[in-house]
Design a protein around this motif. Structure first.
Motif, mmCIF file in Angstrom:
data_model
loop_
_atom_site.group_PDB
_atom_site.id
_atom_site.type_symbol
_atom_site.label_atom_id
_atom_site.label_comp_id
_atom_site.label_asym_id
_atom_site.label_seq_id
_atom_site.Cartn_x
_atom_site.Cartn_y
_atom_site.Cartn_z
ATOM 1 N N HIS A 107 0.851 -1.189 0.000
ATOM 2 C CA HIS A 107 0.000 0.000 0.000
ATOM 3 C C HIS A 107 0.894 1.249 0.000
ATOM 4 O O HIS A 107 1.864 1.327 0.750
ATOM 5 C CB HIS A 107 -0.907 -0.002 1.234
ATOM 6 C CG HIS A 107 -1.939 1.077 1.235
ATOM 7 N ND1 HIS A 107 -1.637 2.389 1.535
ATOM 8 C CD2 HIS A 107 -3.280 1.048 0.961
ATOM 9 C CE1 HIS A 107 -2.738 3.118 1.460
ATOM 10 N NE2 HIS A 107 -3.753 2.332 1.116
ATOM 11 N N TRP A 150 -8.048 -2.194 1.138
ATOM 12 C CA TRP A 150 -6.926 -2.703 0.334
ATOM 13 C C TRP A 150 -6.692 -4.194 0.644
ATOM 14 O O TRP A 150 -6.555 -5.015 -0.271
ATOM 15 C CB TRP A 150 -5.690 -1.868 0.664
ATOM 16 C CG TRP A 150 -4.389 -2.319 0.082
ATOM 17 C CD1 TRP A 150 -3.560 -3.282 0.577
ATOM 18 C CD2 TRP A 150 -3.756 -1.807 -1.092
ATOM 19 N NE1 TRP A 150 -2.442 -3.410 -0.207
ATOM 20 C CE2 TRP A 150 -2.533 -2.515 -1.247
ATOM 21 C CE3 TRP A 150 -4.085 -0.832 -2.012
ATOM 22 C CZ2 TRP A 150 -1.650 -2.262 -2.289
ATOM 23 C CZ3 TRP A 150 -3.198 -0.571 -3.060
ATOM 24 C CH2 TRP A 150 -2.006 -1.280 -3.198
ATOM 25 N N LEU A 204 -6.822 1.096 4.315
ATOM 26 C CA LEU A 204 -5.922 -0.060 4.331
ATOM 27 C C LEU A 204 -6.713 -1.356 4.494
ATOM 28 O O LEU A 204 -6.377 -2.382 3.894
ATOM 29 C CB LEU A 204 -4.905 0.101 5.464
ATOM 30 C CG LEU A 204 -3.774 -0.921 5.526
ATOM 31 C CD1 LEU A 204 -2.998 -0.987 4.214
ATOM 32 C CD2 LEU A 204 -2.825 -0.594 6.682
#
Length: 442
Positions: free
Chosen positions: A360, A396, A393
């Motif tokens: 990320h 993700w 996140l």
């Protein structure tokens, strides 16, 4: 109740012959690999057994794998045929083929390594004698027979659920497939369909015990494994189920090591039983468990000779677990490899999750650990350095990791705990994050 698919040995045998005939027509030969990633179904069971009984090796993948992860495993497996998520495509009524009495191979399952890189567990095609010995061992150990109705509670892309279903059918019994685990549906199936056997993980047991109205009385073998079972939960299951029915084993995708009867466990609470027939367990100077296995239980790591060499010493094998064997031959696990997280019976290696988080753009570095969870045994928790928003996140990770591997909480930190040599100390993370550590309590 909602209809539950029932796989009967005779009906499945017909479909297995069709699958074998279709594989032959497609040019798939003995020793080739057949890739399939589908939800549990009668068609999946028939295709797996039709392949195995002609010496074709099925590679059964989790249908929930992210596309990129599946593509990587497919490339590594180098299959002669990829069925995707449609095993029924082989059962269209074409020519049938003859089958051996028993599987001539073991499925190739992928298991993570300590680096997080998945490894294929490959046994190749067995000799006729070894194939018969392998089937006889599994059927004999659990006493499978024509009167059995086996309830599948875990996905068939895992090795143990598939092994139990396959050998029930080989013994002439029936297999019940209620679908993805739902406690109400599972409880209804147990009460209404009267299964005689099942394989489960402690999370299943905990949820079923908390659900009112489960009639356990039909079970003669209720077998659990996949994660440590807290002592209070184990005692509660033994009290709820018929006397002598609650069994446990210790093993891995690669190999099977122990079996634990309820009598043995009650005499030695917290143990995982004794070596299976034909095996011997001992520890090395590091406390690592090694198991001497029969010829038909040998394996290698697919296209990874260095990992294979590290796992074997002659006819002894290790998967890296630490433990001890007492003077009575009872085996005790002192801990898994320190970085392994077992969540709901699924092995999760932190390095694999960390690689996804570290990709990320808002993450500098991350570290993953398992913390105790009364329902799942452990849950995956991540700490990271960087300016990524935790919600972003999490999204993700959701797009790139299968459900068991997704962190259940994400914690931004200024720095990660390290040793004096600079290595991240994952086991210090619970203290840094003010989270519980140590074994989960049931």
């Amino acid at each position: 109740m909602t209809a539950v698919p029932v796989v009967r040995a005779a009906d499945s045998e017909r479909d297995q012959r069709r699958a074998a005939g279709a594989l032959r027509a497609a040019g798939v030969r003995r020793g080739d690999r057949l890739l399939v990633s589908a939800a549990s179904s009668p068609a999946l069971v028939a295709v797996v057994l039709g392949a195995l009984r002609t010496g074709v090796v099925p590679v059964v993948l989790d249908p929930a794998l992210p596309a990129a992860e599946r593509a990587g495993l497919a490339a590594d497996a180098d299959a002669a045929l990829d069925l995707g998520d449609d095993p029924a495509a082989l059962l269209d009524g074409g020519p049938e083929a003859d089958l051996a009495d028993v599987p001539l191979a073991r499925p190739m399952h992928y298991t993570s390594g300590t680096t997080g890189r998945r490894k294929g567990v490959w046994s190749g095609v067995l000799t006729e004698d070894d194939a018969r010995a392998l089937a006889a061992e599994e059927i004999g150990l659990w006493g499978f027979g024509p009167a059995d109705r086996h309830l599948v509670l875990s996905p068939l892309h895992h090795s143990a659920p598939l092994r139990f279903a396959v050998h029930t059918l080989l013994a002439g019994g029936e297999v019940l497939l209620p679908g993805p685990f739902d406690v109400a549906r599972a409880a209804e199936a147990i009460t209404a369909l009267r299964p005689t056997t099942t394989f489960c993980v402690p999370t299943h047991l905990q949820r079923l015990l908390a659900h009112d109205g489960v009639d356990w009385s039909s079970f003669r073998r209720l077998v659990h494994a996949g994660a440590p079972c807290p002592e209070p939960l184990k005692r509660a299951v033994i009290a709820a189920a018929p006397p002598g029915s609650v069994w446990e084993f210790y093993g891995s995708t690669e190999a099977q090591f122990t079996v634990c009867s309820p009598e043995d466990w009650l005499a030695h609470p917290g143990s995982v039983g004794r070596a299976r027939p034909g095996r011997r367990l001992e520890t090395d100077e590091r406390g690592q468990l090694w198991c001497t296995v029969p010829r038909w239980a040998r394996f290698e790591y697919w296209r990874a000779p260095e990992k294979t060499a590290g796992a074997w010493r002659g006819d002894r094998v290790t998967v890296g677990d630490l433990g001890r064997v007492d003077d009575d031959g009872v085996v005790w696990l002192d801990g898994r490899r320190e970085d392994l997280v077992i969540s709901g019976g699924v092995n999760v290696y932190p390095a694999e999750v960390e690689a996804v988080l570290d990709a990320h753009p808002g993450v500098v570095e991350s570290a993953v650990v398992g913390v105790p969870d009364t329902e799942w045994g452990q849950r995956v928790v991540a700490a990271y350095v960087g300016d990524a928003d935790p919600a972003d996140l999490a999204s993700w990770a959701r797009d790139r990791l299968s459900p068991a591997k997704r962190p259940k909480s994400l914690h931004p930190v200024a720095e990660l705990p390290r040793t004096t040599t600079g290595k991240v100390r994952r086991l210090d993370l619970p203290d840094v994050l003010d989270l519980p550590s140590g074994p989960a309590r049931g």
